[in-house]
Design a protein around this motif. Sequence first.
Motif, PDB file in Angstrom:
ATOM      1  N   PHE B  26     -36.417 -41.129  18.437  1.00 58.69           N
ATOM      2  CA  PHE B  26     -35.263 -40.554  19.145  1.00 58.69           C
ATOM      3  C   PHE B  26     -34.424 -41.644  19.779  1.00 58.69           C
ATOM      4  CE2 PHE B  26     -38.072 -36.803  19.169  1.00 58.69           C
ATOM      5  CZ  PHE B  26     -37.216 -35.951  18.486  1.00 58.69           C
ATOM      6  N   ALA B  30     -30.569 -42.424  18.965  1.00 62.14           N
ATOM      7  CA  ALA B  30     -29.562 -42.408  20.033  1.00 62.14           C
ATOM      8  C   ALA B  30     -28.856 -43.758  20.084  1.00 62.14           C
ATOM      9  CB  ALA B  30     -30.233 -42.114  21.368  1.00 62.14           C
ATOM     10  N   HIS B 161     -30.653 -43.248  26.458  1.00 64.29           N
ATOM     11  CA  HIS B 161     -31.875 -42.884  25.741  1.00 64.29           C
ATOM     12  C   HIS B 161     -32.285 -41.429  25.956  1.00 64.29           C
ATOM     13  CE1 HIS B 161     -32.785 -43.843  29.819  1.00 64.29           C
ATOM     14  NE2 HIS B 161     -34.047 -43.483  29.711  1.00 64.29           N
ATOM     15  N   PRO B 163     -31.808 -37.669  25.183  1.00 64.53           N
ATOM     16  CA  PRO B 163     -31.127 -36.687  24.326  1.00 64.53           C
ATOM     17  C   PRO B 163     -30.849 -35.396  25.104  1.00 64.53           C
ATOM     18  CG  PRO B 163     -33.455 -36.796  23.774  1.00 64.53           C
ATOM     19  CD  PRO B 163     -33.221 -37.811  24.843  1.00 64.53           C
ATOM     20  N   ARG B 164     -30.004 -34.526  24.540  1.00 67.24           N
ATOM     21  CA  ARG B 164     -29.561 -33.337  25.281  1.00 67.24           C
ATOM     22  C   ARG B 164     -30.712 -32.412  25.683  1.00 67.24           C
ATOM     23  NH1 ARG B 164     -25.770 -30.508  20.911  1.00 67.24           N
ATOM     24  NH2 ARG B 164     -25.389 -32.658  20.333  1.00 67.24           N
TER      25      ARG B 164
END
Lengths: 247, 421
Positions: B26, B30, B161, B163-164
Amino acid sequence: MAGNVLLWLGCVYRKNLVAEKESILSVFRAAGVDFETLDDEGCCYLPIFLAGKTDMAKERADELESVLSGYRMIVTPCPACYRMFNQIYPEELGKNLRPEVLHTSQFFLRLMKEGKLAPRKEVNMKIMYHDPCELGRHSGVYDEPRELISLIPGLDLFKQRYEREKAICCGGGGLLSAFFPSLAAKVATRKLEEEDRVPDDLEAIVTGCPQCISNIRAGIRYLKNKQLRMNLKVINMAQLIEMSLGR
Amino acid sequence: MVEKSEMEKIYMDYLRQLSKASADRFLRLALSRAVESYRRNTETALRLFPYTVELAEKLREIKEYSLLHVDELISQARDMIEDLKGHFYLAKTPDDAMDYIGDLVKPGDIVVKSKSLTSEELHMNPRLEEMGCEVYETDLGEFLIQQLKSKPMHILSPAIHVPREKAAEVISKAVGKELPPDIPLLVGEVRKLLRGKFFEAKVGISGANVIAAETGSVFIIENEGNARLVTGLPEKHIVIAGIEKLVPSLLDAMIAVEVTSRYANYKAPAYVSMISCPSKTGDIEKQTTYGAHGPKEYHVILLDNGRKEMIKDPIYRQALYCLRCGGCMYNCTIYPLVAGNFGYIYMGGIGVPLTRFLLGGLERAAPIAYTCTMCGRCVEHCPMKIDVPKIVQKIREEAAKAGIMPERLRENLGEITGVKI
Ligand code: SF4
């Protein structure tokens, strides 16, 4: 020995890249160069300098000066050694070597222009040229390797996104590959995939640095694309010239 | 200096942290998105305003001049700020700065902050909390970092770093209700939550991007609008900034604003605030009264904390030209694999000297220095052309002299070169 050309190989070629080293020697011979190598060459101490041991590098420079000054010209296939003698010596260690110091790409190009090396055989291969940081950004040698490559017939040259001053480091520099080799290899993988964006049918990366050769090879092992992982070679200029000389 | 064995532990923990980060899919995703978008935006901004490159060269000269005349500029700024009824304090150490701030806050105070890396040098948030204050970071990225109790991963985009989905989790917890990972909705919720805090806050604390010595004016560049509220709504406004932020004139400061924003990938930032003194009015009988709609009290704290020592050294001095535009990180060899883990609090190659002198010391700077590939690509992209490889080399020399070169490097180098180090 005075008046001769010294081929200074550097630690990585001497110890780890033996086949690649043989290609360099054979190109020298093919061109009929009158040259010598040193049996007890030892390290140029750039790595020692980069580790922070300036005093040791200085002492070694004093010692090496007497050996090196005996030659008319020093030719090295290692950009680290090249930068050490050409730049770190005068700028950081207060030493100016008398002989001219050339990188093999510069020397081979001269030989080609003088007609002593005549690459004739087509090399039908898709390649990319990688600028080593020590040779490019740090020493400003961008053109000679490119010109040399352009004189080899048959090549299909892939141009990556960033070249020359903007070239992406392979991760093998600054001693990272000695401090944390696995991260250095990941840098190389990322460079090929995300920065250079090499095409699936690329066959070889040509470069002028043994450290880059080793580290990019390490990075290729982690490429997602299986074809590339299996087929992509990393070679030096001498190997490329050898193919064109028809060996 | 730390013991060798303790240093080895620092190196090993650091390397483990890098390993872990580089294996995080991830994070990698990102980062690669951020890298590409930063480069694209900066390219566009510089294409539209090509003279920015020349301005950057000029700014480098301004910065050099300013550092070499820093004492002069400090006293000029002090005189003007005091003349305009603000307060000025030159803090030698983070403790001095915190003592000063301690006198301005009371237990129970709500403190709102806009982004300031310098405040990290003070360990400001935990220390304000110890004093009984309730502290809110109001920059969205910083807010997330604060809630996550983690550390910033980029100097401009601290939550690069996160994420949503993770952001939704964090914000849900903060507002006390379950929220979906819908970015505009999340932003709206944080806005709602913080809106109240801005009004309740007794104290607003901000950093500064540049300070014009001739008028003592502080410039703050931002996009969210939070800095406007932090510096405009509470009764007291405190600025904390390093002494290297000073430049001689208002025009010089505008050059810094323009160059910083362009290299921070903006054609134009949403807001630039220029603040010179407490808010005031003379509308009734020309009687100047302080504290109209904005703050009644205004304090500028300039922090030395090792900067004067850096200025003395021509190589380290360059590090203080840094605009914190963040461009080097997006063009770095290591950063896109591991983000701010390649760093301590100050990160990336430029983080090496900043860590050494401002926050962390040689023992925290050395691990970063030995993982820099010294490729020099950041120098090509840096608006201030800061020679990071040269600085890194010098820190390595310091480390080697102090006997804290990493053991594994020593061994591996010995093997490669045949030299006993
Ligand atoms: S070192 Fe240069 S590129 Fe990096 S943040 Fe500072 S000014 Fe920007």
